[in-house]
Design an enzyme around this catalytic site. Sequence first.
Site, PDB file in Angstrom:
ATOM      1  N   ASP A 136     -10.279  -6.414  -0.562  1.00 12.80           N
ATOM      2  CA  ASP A 136      -9.553  -5.704   0.477  1.00 12.80           C
ATOM      3  C   ASP A 136      -9.231  -6.731   1.565  1.00 12.80           C
ATOM      4  OD1 ASP A 136      -8.353  -3.687   1.916  1.00 12.80           O
ATOM      5  OD2 ASP A 136     -10.093  -2.357   1.934  1.00 12.80           O
ATOM      6  N   ASP A 164       0.858  -1.186   0.000  1.00 13.34           N
ATOM      7  CA  ASP A 164       0.000   0.000   0.000  1.00 13.34           C
ATOM      8  C   ASP A 164       0.896   1.239   0.000  1.00 13.34           C
ATOM      9  OD1 ASP A 164      -2.827  -0.682   0.039  1.00 13.34           O
ATOM     10  OD2 ASP A 164      -2.433  -1.663   1.946  1.00 13.34           O
ATOM     11  N   ARG A 220       5.987   3.924   3.012  1.00 10.90           N
ATOM     12  CA  ARG A 220       6.079   2.682   3.784  1.00 10.90           C
ATOM     13  C   ARG A 220       7.507   2.225   4.021  1.00 10.90           C
ATOM     14  NH1 ARG A 220       1.069   2.754   5.840  1.00 10.90           N
ATOM     15  NH2 ARG A 220      -0.550   2.547   4.244  1.00 10.90           N
ATOM     16  N   HIS A 275     -12.262  -0.817   8.547  1.00 11.16           N
ATOM     17  CA  HIS A 275     -11.319  -1.573   9.364  1.00 11.16           C
ATOM     18  C   HIS A 275     -11.954  -1.932  10.707  1.00 11.16           C
ATOM     19  CE1 HIS A 275      -8.642   0.468   6.521  1.00 11.16           C
ATOM     20  NE2 HIS A 275      -7.792  -0.507   6.734  1.00 11.16           N
ATOM     21  N   LYS A 332      -8.931   1.177  -6.340  1.00 15.05           N
ATOM     22  CA  LYS A 332      -9.650   0.796  -5.120  1.00 15.05           C
ATOM     23  C   LYS A 332     -10.414   2.009  -4.561  1.00 15.05           C
ATOM     24  CE  LYS A 332      -5.634   1.417  -2.067  1.00 15.05           C
ATOM     25  NZ  LYS A 332      -4.597   0.733  -1.285  1.00 15.05           N
ATOM     26  N   HIS A 333     -11.440   1.776  -3.783  1.00 12.26           N
ATOM     27  CA  HIS A 333     -12.024   0.547  -3.236  1.00 12.26           C
ATOM     28  C   HIS A 333     -13.408   0.419  -3.864  1.00 12.26           C
ATOM     29  CE1 HIS A 333      -9.198   2.227  -0.271  1.00 12.26           C
ATOM     30  NE2 HIS A 333      -8.908   0.973   0.042  1.00 12.26           N
ATOM     31  N   ARG A 391      -6.142  10.434   1.078  1.00  8.57           N
ATOM     32  CA  ARG A 391      -5.714   9.348   0.192  1.00  8.57           C
ATOM     33  C   ARG A 391      -6.390   9.450  -1.175  1.00  8.57           C
ATOM     34  NH1 ARG A 391      -7.537   4.257   3.368  1.00  8.57           N
ATOM     35  NH2 ARG A 391      -6.443   3.153   1.692  1.00  8.57           N
TER      36      ARG A 391
END
Length: 539
Positions: free
Chosen positions: A274, A85, A93, A202, A189-190, A159
């Site tokens: 996901d 991601d 990351r 989440h 996505k998503h 994002r």
Amino acid sequence: MATDHPPDPGLRRLVAELLVVRASGHLADHQRRYPRWELANAELRELLELGVGGVILLGAGAAEVALRCDQLREWAGQPLLLCADVEEGVGQRFEGASWLVPPLGLGRLHARAPAEALTLAERYGRCTGQDARRLGLNWVLAPVCDVNNNPANPVINVRAWGENPDTVAALAAAFCRGLQAEGVLGCAKHFPGHGDTSSDSHLELPTLPHSRARLERIELPPFRSAMAAGVEAVMTAHLLLPALDGSRPATLSAAVLTDLLRRDLGFEGLVVTDALVMEAISRHHGAGEAAVLALAAGADLVLMPADAHQALAGIEAAVLSGRLERAQLEASAERRRAALDRVRPAGGDPRLAPQADGALEETLVRRTLETSTGARPRRWEPASHGQGINLVRLDTALQAPFLPLGAPALATPTAAGLAPCLVDGLGPRLWGDDPAAPLELGRLGSGPVLVQLFVRGNPFRGTAGGDEPWPAAIAQLVGAGRLAALAVYGSPYVWEKLRPLVPAPIPAAYSPGQMPRAQRAVLEALGLGHTGGQEGFTD
């Protein structure tokens, strides 16, 4: 009469090929940041030797991740999907690669300079693809095609590439073109759109209560645009769309994945779930059943099942019992192999970490920087005013990679005589009971206050930070004559609430980025750290 079936190694390997499991980017087990989700090396190697087809990585520096990718490919002994991601550049990351401002910054730039924003979005994709390929990653789980038209969205926020479908469609497609020019797979996505939700999948299952006509107008255009640009994969959303399927979330819904995505939109690439470990799914289904339902709905790849062995067993049993057709799984495996055939091999020596694209990082920071209208930096003389306060608001100091000890947001104000005061969920409580004056100024200390707010949508928090009483706190500091300057990093919605409350000549500045490069630019705009060795607010 016995109903047990003899072992079928071919079926087990076919099923394994459709799983994507989570691993740390670090080489050693004890370095794992999230051992709850990141498999230990022994189990990871066992699964890869069994035929698991993909690994999603998080953590470690870029050079170590390059070595890790080599190791995983060796264990697998077959072409492997290696993904991450990295929606904001690989450096988001993996330290050492390019860390770019969040996409929403380009969405706002697009409103005033569309051609420039499109050019930068394509460069964004190229940079991400170059860095990924040099590390050994071949699949970038981006672009986010969600339209963030809900400021209260706790998980998408910066994002997204924008707040309207036309902007998101144009910029996401430009990103795809840049990424694919580097021979790296992308992932829209998503699906079919997570932008207009106020809850986090989440943590729970959000509902998107919109009609098919509304989806066609707002949510679907960016996905259509990314598909037209050749995006190789689409990731599902864990949310309920009663207009399409009133009983199952999109990830588990044939009405969404087979009827809408495959039939109506004509998508022929990879469909990946996901993460199935997310509460929106795992709270309601076991690991095996969730994987079976996702594949039955039309997914090709199962991302991060809560238990990989249970997922394997559940899918295999579903094939043997007739719930799943083996031919369907073989078609999914073929789509995976076809996607891998289009990947360009890593460029140069994959063990060498990429050098961050500092020029692009700086351009993006500068072009997305915003300052308050008419506000000019003022001179701040610590000796004449006494010790001041650098009030820094964080989501949590325990997971703040953008704020190492030498970060400009800490070091530069300290050099100007402003003592750091970090406020987060585990830090000092400065809020009082008076809604009109919520800050406990006695606890804060004396002197002028520089307020720096690091706030954005993030997974697992359940809030985008807009519910905190910062408007009243800023007004309180202004009224007390103590606000020296305001810096907002991340959410434009918090910035838009606070910007009108800061009178000239008190400086205020905003960046969608939170990384040190963004901090430096914001503090310079406020008059701090203009020349590296300069201290204080300058005229």
